[in-house]
Write a protein that holds these residues in place. Structure first.
Motif, short mmCIF file in Angstrom:
data_model
loop_
_atom_site.label_atom_id
_atom_site.label_comp_id
_atom_site.label_asym_id
_atom_site.label_seq_id
_atom_site.Cartn_x
_atom_site.Cartn_y
_atom_site.Cartn_z
N ILE A 1 9.77 5.65 -3.42
CA ILE A 1 8.43 5.17 -3.04
C ILE A 1 8.42 3.64 -3.10
N SER A 2 8.98 3.11 -4.17
CA SER A 2 9.04 1.65 -4.32
C SER A 2 9.88 1.01 -3.22
N MET B 1 0.85 -1.20 0.00
CA MET B 1 0.00 0.00 0.00
C MET B 1 0.88 1.25 0.00
N ASN B 2 0.68 2.10 -0.98
CA ASN B 2 1.49 3.31 -1.10
C ASN B 2 0.85 4.46 -0.33
N ARG B 3 1.41 4.77 0.82
CA ARG B 3 1.00 5.96 1.56
C ARG B 3 2.22 6.85 1.77
N VAL B 4 3.01 6.97 0.73
CA VAL B 4 4.26 7.72 0.82
C VAL B 4 4.03 9.18 0.45
N ILE B 5 4.53 10.05 1.30
CA ILE B 5 4.35 11.50 1.20
C ILE B 5 5.70 12.16 0.94
N VAL B 6 5.67 13.23 0.15
CA VAL B 6 6.91 13.95 -0.15
C VAL B 6 6.87 15.33 0.52
N PRO B 7 7.77 15.59 1.46
CA PRO B 7 7.85 16.91 2.07
C PRO B 7 8.52 17.90 1.12
N MET B 8 8.07 19.14 1.15
CA MET B 8 8.63 20.15 0.25
C MET B 8 10.10 20.45 0.52
N ASN B 9 10.56 20.23 1.74
CA ASN B 9 11.97 20.52 2.02
C ASN B 9 12.91 19.46 1.44
N ALA B 10 12.34 18.47 0.74
CA ALA B 10 13.18 17.51 0.02
C ALA B 10 13.77 18.12 -1.25
N PHE B 11 13.16 19.22 -1.71
CA PHE B 11 13.64 19.88 -2.92
C PHE B 11 14.62 21.00 -2.57
N HIS B 12 15.38 21.40 -3.56
CA HIS B 12 16.43 22.41 -3.34
C HIS B 12 15.81 23.73 -2.90
N HIS B 13 16.39 24.30 -1.85
CA HIS B 13 15.82 25.51 -1.25
C HIS B 13 15.76 26.67 -2.24
N GLN B 14 16.77 26.82 -3.06
CA GLN B 14 16.78 27.93 -4.02
C GLN B 14 15.66 27.78 -5.04
N ASP B 15 15.40 26.54 -5.48
CA ASP B 15 14.30 26.30 -6.42
C ASP B 15 12.95 26.62 -5.78
N LEU B 16 12.81 26.25 -4.51
CA LEU B 16 11.57 26.55 -3.80
C LEU B 16 11.38 28.05 -3.63
N SER B 17 12.46 28.76 -3.32
CA SER B 17 12.37 30.21 -3.15
C SER B 17 12.00 30.90 -4.45
N ARG B 18 12.48 30.35 -5.55
CA ARG B 18 12.25 30.98 -6.86
C ARG B 18 10.87 30.64 -7.42
N LYS B 19 10.43 29.40 -7.23
CA LYS B 19 9.21 28.93 -7.87
C LYS B 19 8.00 28.85 -6.95
#
Length: 256
Positions: A242-243, A1-19
């Motif tokens: 996830i797998s 059963m896939n109940r896997v969640i992705v937190p936003m802080n897994a992505f690069h901080h600069q990309d998050l700040s820009r986008k």
């Protein structure tokens, strides 16, 4: 059963700040993740982002965890009044979980009945979770155990986020935490923390059979909500992990 969640802080901080966080929702959904963990500390403008973020969350049908860097209990052991603010933000986002840290819980002075009364009055689908953070008081096994034991006695509807890597930052032993706290857990943050050049760093999950992250994967059921809280690049990489996490959970179910 896939109940896997992705937190936003897994992505690069600069990309998050820009986008902004909204830009990463499609990446997460395309990887067939179960949900997303939105992070309060990453907002550029909450009100403006909410206008486009909320309808996109509904369209993609993602389970939503809202993580706020707020301590439930203040230094004097009193309930943090910021709870009201972040709880309302979680509701506006359509979140099912609100993740906070314990803070300065004092078994003699912290008013659990006050918290229960407040939560009981909320006509809301938001459930509050307490995470073991990287502070010596909020990531302390005994402090957390005292809180959850007392909370359970009065029927306080608060669960735990078990962060597998944060125990390294507080000098605690994860296996001991599992033994004492596993009954309270609703959500698991998977990551590996290793020392590199004298500093602790968060790394992606190792595929080695003896990796430390597999221990909680064997304890918690496959149906548990789980997060990939380590650096991630793209949809393909998210799918890979996830797998990996789902397979580890399935194996633990088979061994029960």
């Amino acid at each position: 059963m896939n109940r896997v969640i992705v937190p936003m802080n897994a992505f690069h901080h600069q990309d998050l700040s820009r986008k902004g966080q909204e830009a990463f929702l499609s990446i997460i959904a395309d990887a067939d993740a179960y949900g997303v963990e939105l992070r309060r500390e990453l907002w550029m403008n909450f009100r403006e982002e909410l206008k486009t973020l909320k309808p996109k969350l509904k369209k993609l049908n993602l389970f939503v965890v809202y993580s706020a860097p707020v301590e439930l209990w203040e230094k004097d052991g009193a309930l943090n009044p910021q709870l009201e603010t972040v709880f309302r933000e979680a509701e506006e986002l359509g979140a099912q979980r609100l993740k906070l840290s314990l803070g300065h819980f004092d078994a003699d002075h912290s008013d659990l009945a006050q918290l229960k009364d407040w939560l009981d009055k909320q006509a809301s689908e938001v459930n509050v979770l307490i995470e073991n953070d990287q502070t010596l008081y909020g990531g302390n096994i005994e402090n957390l155990n005292r809180f959850f034991t007392a909370a359970q006695k009065i029927g306080l509807p608060v669960g735990m986020t078990f962060d597998t890597g944060n125990w390294s930052f507080t000098g605690e032993v994860m296996e001991q935490a599992l033994a004492k706290l596993s009954d309270y857990v609703d959500y698991v943050h998977f990551k590996e923390v290793k020392e590199r050049q004298g500093e602790l760093v968060t790394l992606p999950l190792s595929e080695e059979p003896a990796s430390s992250w597999r221990k909680p994967a064997q304890v918690f059921p496959e149906s548990m909500h789980k997060a990939l809280e380590f650096p991630l690049k793209d949809t393909n990489e998210i799918r890979k992990y996830i797998s990996l996490v789902s397979e580890a959970g399935a194996e633990s179910e088979e061994n029960v």
